[in-house]
Design an enzyme around this catalytic site. Structure first.
Site, PDB file in Angstrom:
ATOM      1  N   GLN A 175       1.947 -10.245  11.247  1.00 39.24           N
ATOM      2  CA  GLN A 175       2.416  -9.169  10.366  1.00 39.24           C
ATOM      3  C   GLN A 175       1.627  -7.880  10.575  1.00 39.24           C
ATOM      4  O   GLN A 175       2.142  -6.781  10.362  1.00 39.24           O
ATOM      5  CB  GLN A 175       2.322  -9.636   8.910  1.00 39.24           C
ATOM      6  CG  GLN A 175       3.018  -8.719   7.914  1.00 39.24           C
ATOM      7  CD  GLN A 175       2.143  -8.411   6.717  1.00 39.24           C
ATOM      8  OE1 GLN A 175       1.009  -7.957   6.862  1.00 39.24           O
ATOM      9  NE2 GLN A 175       2.656  -8.671   5.535  1.00 39.24           N
ATOM     10  N   SER A 206       4.761  -5.689   3.166  1.00 39.27           N
ATOM     11  CA  SER A 206       3.456  -5.551   3.824  1.00 39.27           C
ATOM     12  C   SER A 206       2.362  -6.207   2.982  1.00 39.27           C
ATOM     13  O   SER A 206       2.367  -7.427   2.807  1.00 39.27           O
ATOM     14  CB  SER A 206       3.170  -4.072   4.098  1.00 39.27           C
ATOM     15  OG  SER A 206       2.037  -3.916   4.912  1.00 39.27           O
ATOM     16  N   LEU A 207       1.433  -5.441   2.415  1.00 37.16           N
ATOM     17  CA  LEU A 207       0.413  -6.009   1.532  1.00 37.16           C
ATOM     18  C   LEU A 207       1.042  -6.885   0.449  1.00 37.16           C
ATOM     19  O   LEU A 207       0.506  -7.924   0.073  1.00 37.16           O
ATOM     20  CB  LEU A 207      -0.386  -4.885   0.876  1.00 37.16           C
ATOM     21  CG  LEU A 207      -1.211  -5.288  -0.356  1.00 37.16           C
ATOM     22  CD1 LEU A 207      -2.397  -6.133   0.050  1.00 37.16           C
ATOM     23  CD2 LEU A 207      -1.617  -4.068  -1.150  1.00 37.16           C
ATOM     24  N   HIS A 267       1.304  -1.822  11.269  1.00 38.17           N
ATOM     25  CA  HIS A 267       2.437  -2.590  11.800  1.00 38.17           C
ATOM     26  C   HIS A 267       2.837  -2.136  13.207  1.00 38.17           C
ATOM     27  O   HIS A 267       4.012  -2.033  13.536  1.00 38.17           O
ATOM     28  CB  HIS A 267       3.630  -2.529  10.839  1.00 38.17           C
ATOM     29  CG  HIS A 267       3.308  -3.130   9.493  1.00 38.17           C
ATOM     30  ND1 HIS A 267       3.150  -4.485   9.318  1.00 38.17           N
ATOM     31  CD2 HIS A 267       3.081  -2.551   8.295  1.00 38.17           C
ATOM     32  CE1 HIS A 267       2.848  -4.713   8.047  1.00 38.17           C
ATOM     33  NE2 HIS A 267       2.784  -3.568   7.415  1.00 38.17           N
ATOM     34  N   GLN A 277       0.842  -1.194   0.000  1.00 38.74           N
ATOM     35  CA  GLN A 277       0.000   0.000   0.000  1.00 38.74           C
ATOM     36  C   GLN A 277       0.875   1.241   0.000  1.00 38.74           C
ATOM     37  O   GLN A 277       1.889   1.304   0.700  1.00 38.74           O
ATOM     38  CB  GLN A 277      -0.917  -0.006   1.222  1.00 38.74           C
ATOM     39  CG  GLN A 277      -1.911   1.144   1.244  1.00 38.74           C
ATOM     40  CD  GLN A 277      -2.868   1.055   2.409  1.00 38.74           C
ATOM     41  OE1 GLN A 277      -2.961   0.032   3.080  1.00 38.74           O
ATOM     42  NE2 GLN A 277      -3.594   2.127   2.668  1.00 38.74           N
TER      43      GLN A 277
END
Length: 326
Positions: free
Chosen positions: A256, A97-98, A207, A16
């Site tokens: 995560q 991440s994503l 996060h 993202q």
């Protein structure tokens, strides 16, 4: 790069923040575009609208940004594998991440439809957590991570809530937490030598422990998806270790949400431990390519965000056979 045996290729996927209005337009009408319709069916969302006509404000919304970015990465991956056979059997995959969800699909650990279900559930859950507990994020440049960790700890010791959420490169990290705490920590980072601090317009403390309310909803969806063995490991954000589909990805993906993204370590693992000699960034923008140049400059890099970049892949790379981890 060993052309005779093919590149030791790592596929990496941005997360993202990489999204841009109209980012799907260059890919309309191409063979991989069928995935957009499939994703709309699975998610119950108009993904084509997000990729073609959504404006910056619409795409800034967490659930929209995540679904649109993930699906576009899958479209690009489908096209990339036609142009670059080695992308069908990479040495390793990783995502920021994503992007970790795209990496899991690319490695054969989860199927495309399950990936859509997970990303939809994750985006919805994180948006709800942001609404319940607003937060802020900021990129800090020019300060080693341990110095920034020290500044964040100082703010937490005085009752604030701020953490280092992304360890992106030796001189770039991201703060995340309550808005006032992030501002206070940014001020301390400047005193410690940071060269620049840039706010990220996300509206949530990704996060960090403030994302914990998103875990139960994501966990329910994770419990229903099928985990496959896969054909390549995925380097996990939470600990920068290569994991197979047989590992406990359900707990890893839940963790995560609240754990920092250890991207610097992840790149070093791919370059130094798995001996990858080519990083291919699959998705909008070129953020991960830029980070890789700083972390592992000895590794070759390619970015594929538009169709015109496919023919530009060097012939020795395109024609080399696929390799996989022994």
């Amino acid at each position: 790069m060993n052309d005779m045996n093919g590149p030791r290729l790592a596929l990496v996927f941005p997360g993202q923040g990489a999204q841009q209005p109209g980012m799907g337009r260059p890919w309309t009408g191409r063979p991989g575009w069928f995935l957009v319709e499939r994703a709309s069916e699975v998610s119950g969302r108009d993904v084509q609208e997000l990729l073609l006509r959504a404006d910056e404000q619409q795409l800034r919304r967490t659930d929209n940004a995540q679904l649109a970015t993930f699906v576009l990465e899958m479209v690009i991956l489908t096209e990339l594998r036609q142009a670059l056979p080695a992308a069908g059997r990479p040495i390793v995959c990783a995502g920021h991440s994503l992007g970790e969800y795209a990496a899991l699909v690319a490695a054969g650990v989860i199927g495309f439809a399950d990936g859509v279900r997970l990303v939809t559930a994750r985006g919805d859950a994180m948006r709800a957590a942001c609404a319940a507990r607003p937060g802020a994020m900021a990129v800090v440049l020019g300060l080693p991570a341990d110095e920034l960790e020290g500044a964040a700890a100082e703010v937490r010791d005085s009752g604030g809530q701020v953490w280092v959420a992304n360890l992106n490169s030796p001189q770039q990290a991201v703060l995340s937490g309550e808005e006032a705490s992030v501002a206070r920590c940014a001020e301390l980072a400047g005193r410690r030598g940071a060269t620049r601090v840039v706010s990220i317009p996300v509206g949530g403390a990704f996060h960090t422990p403030l994302m914990a309310p998103a875990a139960p909803s994501l966990g329910e969806t994770l419990a229903r998806i099928e985990l496959l063995h896969g054909f390549a490991p995925v380097v996990a954000n939470v600990d920068a270790r290569p994991r197979r589909g047989t590992d406990d990805w359900r707990s890893v993906l839940t963790e995560q949400l609240t754990a920092p993204v250890r991207w610097t370590e992840s790149v070093r693992v791919m370059a130094d431990e798995l001996h990858c000699d080519l990083f291919v960034e699959v998705g909008p923008g070129r953020t991960l390519t830029g980070l890789a140049r700083r972390i592992a400059p000895q590794v070759s890099r390619l970015t594929v965000s538009e169709p015109g970049q496919l023919p530009a892949i060097p012939a020795p790379v395109r024609q080399a056979p696929a390799r996989s981890v022994a």
